[in-house]
Design a protein around this motif. Structure first.
Motif, PDB file in Angstrom:
ATOM      1  N   LEU A  11      34.688  38.248  40.263  1.00 35.41           N
ATOM      2  CA  LEU A  11      34.498  38.235  38.455  1.00 35.41           C
ATOM      3  C   LEU A  11      36.146  38.720  37.733  1.00 35.41           C
ATOM      4  N   TYR A  12      36.378  38.043  37.444  1.00 35.77           N
ATOM      5  CA  TYR A  12      37.605  38.059  36.765  1.00 35.77           C
ATOM      6  C   TYR A  12      37.279  38.062  34.433  1.00 35.77           C
ATOM      7  N   LYS A  13      37.509  38.425  33.803  1.00 40.59           N
ATOM      8  CA  LYS A  13      36.728  39.291  32.146  1.00 40.59           C
ATOM      9  C   LYS A  13      36.819  38.035  32.285  1.00 40.59           C
ATOM     10  N   HIS A  14      37.796  36.772  32.333  1.00 38.81           N
ATOM     11  CA  HIS A  14      37.261  35.633  31.907  1.00 38.81           C
ATOM     12  C   HIS A  14      37.682  34.049  32.748  1.00 38.81           C
ATOM     13  N   ASN A  15      36.798  34.779  34.329  1.00 38.69           N
ATOM     14  CA  ASN A  15      37.184  33.684  35.616  1.00 38.69           C
ATOM     15  C   ASN A  15      36.680  34.352  36.706  1.00 38.69           C
ATOM     16  N   THR A  16      35.381  32.660  37.355  1.00 44.13           N
ATOM     17  CA  THR A  16      35.151  33.462  38.322  1.00 44.13           C
ATOM     18  C   THR A  16      36.292  33.073  39.451  1.00 44.13           C
ATOM     19  N   ALA A  17      36.721  33.607  40.319  1.00 44.09           N
ATOM     20  CA  ALA A  17      37.614  33.439  41.046  1.00 44.09           C
ATOM     21  C   ALA A  17      36.978  33.112  42.134  1.00 44.09           C
ATOM     22  N   LEU A  18      35.797  34.101  42.842  1.00 45.55           N
ATOM     23  CA  LEU A  18      35.585  33.579  43.999  1.00 45.55           C
ATOM     24  C   LEU A  18      33.824  33.378  43.408  1.00 45.55           C
ATOM     25  N   GLY A  34      42.886  24.540  49.345  1.00 51.28           N
ATOM     26  CA  GLY A  34      42.509  23.968  48.521  1.00 51.28           C
ATOM     27  C   GLY A  34      43.646  23.579  47.310  1.00 51.28           C
ATOM     28  N   PRO A  35      43.238  23.470  45.799  1.00 47.09           N
ATOM     29  CA  PRO A  35      44.317  23.140  45.436  1.00 47.09           C
ATOM     30  C   PRO A  35      44.837  24.875  44.559  1.00 47.09           C
ATOM     31  N   ASN A  36      45.544  24.244  43.627  1.00 46.39           N
ATOM     32  CA  ASN A  36      45.714  24.959  42.327  1.00 46.39           C
ATOM     33  C   ASN A  36      44.738  26.125  42.096  1.00 46.39           C
ATOM     34  N   GLY A  37      44.359  27.299  42.534  1.00 50.45           N
ATOM     35  CA  GLY A  37      43.554  28.113  41.743  1.00 50.45           C
ATOM     36  C   GLY A  37      42.003  28.361  42.131  1.00 50.45           C
ATOM     37  N   ALA A  38      42.361  27.572  43.623  1.00 48.78           N
ATOM     38  CA  ALA A  38      40.507  27.631  43.900  1.00 48.78           C
ATOM     39  C   ALA A  38      40.359  29.236  44.507  1.00 48.78           C
ATOM     40  N   GLY A  39      41.015  29.500  44.540  1.00 47.27           N
ATOM     41  CA  GLY A  39      40.623  30.806  44.913  1.00 47.27           C
ATOM     42  C   GLY A  39      41.046  31.893  45.912  1.00 47.27           C
ATOM     43  N   LYS A  40      42.248  30.895  46.976  1.00 48.27           N
ATOM     44  CA  LYS A  40      43.107  31.287  48.232  1.00 48.27           C
ATOM     45  C   LYS A  40      43.265  32.726  48.317  1.00 48.27           C
ATOM     46  N   THR A  41      44.008  32.858  47.169  1.00 51.71           N
ATOM     47  CA  THR A  41      44.488  34.221  47.349  1.00 51.71           C
ATOM     48  C   THR A  41      44.013  35.181  47.091  1.00 51.71           C
ATOM     49  N   THR A  42      42.848  34.906  46.266  1.00 48.44           N
ATOM     50  CA  THR A  42      42.056  36.278  46.092  1.00 48.44           C
ATOM     51  C   THR A  42      41.102  36.832  47.253  1.00 48.44           C
ATOM     52  N   PRO A  80      51.761  38.757  51.921  1.00 46.29           N
ATOM     53  CA  PRO A  80      51.507  37.976  50.923  1.00 46.29           C
ATOM     54  C   PRO A  80      52.276  36.998  50.242  1.00 46.29           C
ATOM     55  N   GLN A  81      51.799  35.862  49.144  1.00 43.08           N
ATOM     56  CA  GLN A  81      52.093  34.932  48.929  1.00 43.08           C
ATOM     57  C   GLN A  81      53.827  35.678  48.424  1.00 43.08           C
ATOM     58  N   LYS A  82      54.173  36.686  47.293  1.00 45.39           N
ATOM     59  CA  LYS A  82      54.971  37.053  47.475  1.00 45.39           C
ATOM     60  C   LYS A  82      55.712  38.896  48.237  1.00 45.39           C
ATOM     61  N   ASP A 157      48.644  34.113  53.385  1.00 46.47           N
ATOM     62  CA  ASP A 157      49.367  33.523  52.305  1.00 46.47           C
ATOM     63  C   ASP A 157      49.993  32.894  51.903  1.00 46.47           C
ATOM     64  N   GLU A 158      50.391  31.438  52.169  1.00 44.54           N
ATOM     65  CA  GLU A 158      51.089  29.995  52.121  1.00 44.54           C
ATOM     66  C   GLU A 158      52.776  30.587  53.307  1.00 44.54           C
ATOM     67  N   PRO A 159      52.802  31.155  53.896  1.00 47.10           N
ATOM     68  CA  PRO A 159      53.619  31.456  55.011  1.00 47.10           C
ATOM     69  C   PRO A 159      54.774  30.357  54.763  1.00 47.10           C
ATOM     70  N   THR A 188      46.491  27.253  52.206  1.00 49.37           N
ATOM     71  CA  THR A 188      48.312  26.148  52.771  1.00 49.37           C
ATOM     72  C   THR A 188      47.523  25.070  51.020  1.00 49.37           C
ATOM     73  N   HIS A 189      48.611  24.532  50.793  1.00 49.89           N
ATOM     74  CA  HIS A 189      48.008  23.273  50.573  1.00 49.89           C
ATOM     75  C   HIS A 189      48.495  21.778  51.127  1.00 49.89           C
ATOM     76  N   ILE A 190      49.638  22.493  52.304  1.00 46.64           N
ATOM     77  CA  ILE A 190      50.145  21.601  52.893  1.00 46.64           C
ATOM     78  C   ILE A 190      49.612  21.634  54.955  1.00 46.64           C
TER      79      ILE A 190
HETATM   80  N1  LIG Z   1      44.467  38.932  38.055  1.00 46.17           N
HETATM   81  C1  LIG Z   1      43.763  37.996  37.763  1.00 46.17           C
HETATM   82  N2  LIG Z   1      43.373  38.117  36.453  1.00 46.17           N
HETATM   83  C2  LIG Z   1      41.968  36.857  35.793  1.00 46.17           C
HETATM   84  N3  LIG Z   1      42.099  35.635  36.993  1.00 46.17           N
HETATM   85  C3  LIG Z   1      42.850  35.375  38.066  1.00 46.17           C
HETATM   86  C4  LIG Z   1      43.050  36.394  38.548  1.00 46.17           C
HETATM   87  N4  LIG Z   1      44.184  36.685  39.821  1.00 46.17           N
HETATM   88  C5  LIG Z   1      43.031  34.826  40.155  1.00 46.17           C
HETATM   89  N5  LIG Z   1      42.388  35.460  38.558  1.00 46.17           N
HETATM   90  C6  LIG Z   1      42.098  33.768  38.589  1.00 46.17           C
HETATM   91  O1  LIG Z   1      41.049  32.766  39.675  1.00 46.17           O
HETATM   92  C7  LIG Z   1      41.147  32.154  40.174  1.00 46.17           C
HETATM   93  C8  LIG Z   1      41.764  32.018  41.327  1.00 46.17           C
HETATM   94  O2  LIG Z   1      42.897  32.252  41.703  1.00 46.17           O
HETATM   95  P1  LIG Z   1      44.046  32.665  42.906  1.00 46.17           P
HETATM   96  O3  LIG Z   1      45.422  32.707  42.618  1.00 46.17           O
HETATM   97  O4  LIG Z   1      42.715  33.167  44.203  1.00 46.17           O
HETATM   98  O5  LIG Z   1      44.034  30.845  43.503  1.00 46.17           O
HETATM   99  P2  LIG Z   1      44.514  29.894  44.571  1.00 46.17           P
HETATM  100  O6  LIG Z   1      43.859  29.065  45.123  1.00 46.17           O
HETATM  101  O7  LIG Z   1      45.075  31.001  45.550  1.00 46.17           O
HETATM  102  O8  LIG Z   1      45.804  29.022  43.934  1.00 46.17           O
HETATM  103  P3  LIG Z   1      47.142  29.258  44.281  1.00 46.17           P
HETATM  104  O9  LIG Z   1      47.319  27.842  45.237  1.00 46.17           O
HETATM  105  O10 LIG Z   1      47.753  28.197  42.745  1.00 46.17           O
HETATM  106  O11 LIG Z   1      48.020  30.544  44.893  1.00 46.17           O
HETATM  107  C9  LIG Z   1      42.048  31.178  39.033  1.00 46.17           C
HETATM  108  O12 LIG Z   1      41.041  31.149  38.311  1.00 46.17           O
HETATM  109  C10 LIG Z   1      43.015  32.222  38.621  1.00 46.17           C
HETATM  110  O13 LIG Z   1      43.731  32.391  37.306  1.00 46.17           O
END
Ligand SMILES: Nc1ncnc2c1ncn2[C@@H]1O[C@H](COP(=O)(O)OP(=O)(O)OP(=O)(O)O)[C@@H](O)[C@H]1O
Length: 289
Positions: A11-18, A34-42, A80-82, A157-159, A188-190
């Motif tokens: 959980l982030y302040k305004h988000n449930t990332a996973l 998964g698409p952007n923001g799906a939660g992969k990086t988290t 990592p991605q970066k 992460d997105e190698p 990956t997206h690809i």
């Molecule tokens: N440090 C953070 N603070 C608040 N919200 C975050 C933070 N990191 C990620 N999020 C939110 O958590 C959700 C998942 O993000 P995440 O980066 O894990 O997705 P992703 O699948 O890796 O996306 P992408 O393909 O764009 O890299 C998104 O809504 C993102 O905005």
């Protein structure tokens, strides 16, 4: 070896990332898609112990990794991605430095680094300063640093993001050679980059696992829903209004399109074999639009 991700929520302040993400992994390659923001990086950052979950745990061979996080870190490699690079370091100096941080035996470090430079076609860059290198080369150095401690679990992460087509193929070859005794997780997206490599594909959306299965099984979901049609260019717009059109190819005077639809579209068309790209569009295409 078994890696168990058990009910992970972040959980982030305004988000449930996973949200209560659960999955079991054994040696082999897993594509996390998964698409952007799906939660992969988290998810990958939690697996790499960079951040902590709000809820849930990770078990390696039945043991919670938080009981001995140092031991766990010794067996993971993370790209990592970066990746932060010391721009003024040469490639060799950078890898030596990472080797030092990862506690790689000093006597073995030089050989290990040379082997990795060779494996990743980086020999010619070994004495070059990192700031002079292209993004693709830096990505390969990132892969090398992840492999330095001969990890049992590799987290990428997105190698392939910055790799050119030749480097992509090289990457796939290296990864498939490594996968016999390692758990490798690649986000990956690809999909085409992992289609033929992955033992299983894990689809993730809005922080939740949608599905985890082998490519063959997963494609059965969209059996009988992928159509191919030759259409006149001026009817494309109308078709796109009503259907998910996933691919468009020039075919002389006509264009060849792929359509995803559970019902037969109202154009001259035939069913075709689905690919994982179609699957991606089936789940995430409309959202992408
Ligand atoms: N440090 C953070 N603070 C608040 N919200 C975050 C933070 N990191 C990620 N999020 C939110 O958590 C959700 C998942 O993000 P995440 O980066 O894990 O997705 P992703 O699948 O890796 O996306 P992408 O393909 O764009 O890299 C998104 O809504 C993102 O905005």
């Amino acid at each position: 070896m078994e890696l168990k991700i058990e009910g992970i929520t972040k959980l982030y302040k305004h988000n449930t990332a996973l949200n209560n993400f659960t999955c079991d992994l054994n040696p082999g390659i897993y594509g996390l898609v998964g698409p952007n923001g799906a939660g992969k990086t988290t998810l990958l950052r939690i697996l790499a112990t960079i951040i902590k979950p709000s809820k849930g745990r990770i078990l390696i061979n039945g043991k919670d990794i938080t009981l001995n996080e140092d031991n766990y870190r010794e067996i993971i490699g993370y790209l990592p991605q970066k990746l932060g690079f010391y721009r003024d370091y040469t490639v060799t100096k950078f890898l030596n430095y990472i080797g030092y941080l990862k506690d790689v035996d000093k006597n073995e470090a030089t050989d290990k680094i040379n082997n990795l430079l060779n494996l990743l076609n980086l020999d010619q860059y070994k004495d070059k300063k990192i700031k002079t290198l292209s993004e693709g080369i830096k990505q390969r150095i990132g892969i090398a640093q992840a492999l330095l401690n001969n990890p049992k679990i590799l987290i990428f992460d997105e190698p392939t993001l910055n790799l050119d087509p030749k480097e992509r193929i090289n990457f796939k070859n290296i990864i498939s050679r490594l996968s016999s005794d390692k758990i490798i997780i690649i986000s990956t997206h690809i999909i085409s980059d992992i289609e033929y490599l992955s033992k299983e594909i894990i689809l993730i959306q809005n922080g939740e696992k949608i599905i985890q299965n082998t490519p063959v099984e997963i494609l059965k979901i969209i059996k009988d829903t992928v159509w191919e049609a030759d259409i006149k260019p001026n009817s494309l717009l109308e078709l796109q209004k009503n259907f998910s059109v996933t691919d468009i190819k020039n075919n002389g005077e006509n264009i060849k399109v792929r359509i995803i639809s559970e019902k037969k579209p109202n154009v001259e068309c035939h069913l075709t074999n689905p690919t994982l790209d179609d699957l991606y569009m089936f789940y995430f295409g409309l959202e992408g639009n």
